[in-house]
Design a protein around this motif. Structure first.
Motif: not given
Lengths: 253, 253
Positions: B30-32, B101, B103-105, B112, B114, B116
């Motif tokens: 996922p990208s963060t 945090t 995180g989801n689609k 996707w 995420v 923080t």
DNA sequence: GGAATAGTGTCTGTAAGACAATATAGA
DNA sequence: TCTATATTGTCTTACAGACACTATTCC
């Protein structure tokens, strides 16, 4: 690990146009995982669920329950936590709370890694550990750690999760989620004491629980050795209760 | 987005051997990102720093201060938050706390994702907003939101961050971090009141602050319109104080 | 003196801590 | 009966809420 594709230089006509041409591999991404500190109490001790790793890195070392997000099937981070938890314990809807997220360059030898840590509280009774490919067990916590050497930074994660749990127990009804279906007030007090690692005043404790109004009496009594004790059960659809005052205990200094 | 490389099937001789052959592109990630809700108080209102996006997605919409992790230069997630914060405000070491945090689609149209979320508390005085390529401004919070339509799920993130802040203000000395170098007890009380959105009892408030022992008197007084007020300053190397009792206010029910 | 804000005195209420006292079982 | 555990009574203490009162400035 450095990606050598060129960054976006083109311009797009619209959001839709941009998304049509979006290339997710342009920028490198850290790996992302979820770890859950699964707590229970039995044998007079706070215990945490650990699993032996079957793959590299840290092959054959014990670790917290966790894993990578399944981008296809997990809708949310919490889904990932629940999925992993159910895989290991068979329990579907325990108390689950997001704790914190740790992300840095060194925690995983494979490189930049981010993990979101949850903690779960489970009653110990009736839980059948799911023995899959790997070993799995409860490990008692002594001195804020388990005896096993844990993989990655899991020892530190565990320490912080315990601290969070202990702190929250000072002003909430969280330990109720660790109890079997029916339990006595003495049982509940014991669980508070095990987590806080200190004896509590019975009278104060009972006053607090009464105030919280989270329990209902059953008609049954537990006949143990001496005087029988009344059995209670957690009320249906009750939220965690937050007390306005903390149990005395060093929060500051 | 589905990666068609085959999963790891080979076996390795050692941790080092595994790492030598490790391919980070085997599994999709996922990208963060990191987003920081930067709070300050002025004009009698809680304000949050927002930036106009110059790129897709949500081009030209306002958003919280945030961005992707720089895998090369950021050592930790908090470094990312601090870097972005300094880029926008020039402030190096404000009060910064990890919030949660998400995180989801669906939160990012690119897939996707995420993020923080941190929150920062800054005194408003002396902060010179860094006008870079994009517009940046303080936006007052009314009704737990800003007037601008925010990108992504930032409206919801802001709402949750405000809730966290407000809740914590009930039992900590956090608002001290929002004050200028020197301030009066009245100033501090006002800031509490602005965040909590309700008047506080002066006597109780002063007792609490005295108990916390986080301030030191200066020799100066503030000469305003009427009776002068003593100026205080935050003691050096003082931690956030946690009160054992919450200010009265609906936490439960 | 009057207005406005700063700051204090003090009474009440609530819940925690401490600990004594009572209740109920089995041996 | 005695012992062990369950459960309650009740006194003290800490601190929040309420609100009246005093203090200090400018006009």
């Amino acid at each position: 690990m450095i990606n050598d594709k060129s960054p976006i230089t083109e311009t797009y006509n619209s959001e839709a146009d941009f998304l049509d041409h979006y290339d997710p591999t342009i920028f490198d991404r850290p790996s992302t995982s979820v770890d859950t500190v699964i707590f229970t109490v039995f044998d007079g001790q706070l215990q945490v669920l650990i699993v032996k790793r079957t793959n590299y890195p840290f092959k054959n070392q014990w670790a917290l329950v966790g894993g990578f997000i399944d981008l296809e099937n997990d809708e949310t981070l919490e889904d990932t936590a629940k999925r992993k938890l159910e895989e290991k314990t068979g329990v579907k809807t325990p108390y689950l709370e997001q704790c914190f997220t740790i992300g840095n360059k060194q925690r995983d030898p494979r490189g930049w890694s981010v993990t979101t840590v949850y903690f779960a509280l489970l009653p110990h009774n009736k839980i059948q550990l799911m023995k899959g490919a790997n070993e799995i067990k409860w490990s008692p916590i002594m001195n804020n750690q388990v005896q096993e050497l844990l993989a990655f930074d899991h020892t530190e994660i565990l320490r912080q999760a315990i601290e969070r749990l202990r702190n929250k127990v000072l002003y909430t009804s969280l330990p109720a989620y660790l109890m079997a279906e029916k339990f006595t007030l003495g049982d509940l007090q014991k669980v508070y004491e095990i987590i806080l690692h200190r004896p509590l005043e019975t009278k104060s404790f009972r006053r607090r629980i009464a105030k919280a109004d989270i329990l209902e009496e059953t008609t049954e009594m537990r006949q143990d050795a001496k005087r029988p004790a009344k059995l209670y059960r957690l009320k249906k659809d009750i939220n965690t209760y937050f007390f306005l005052r903390t149990i005395e205990g060093a929060i500051n200094n």
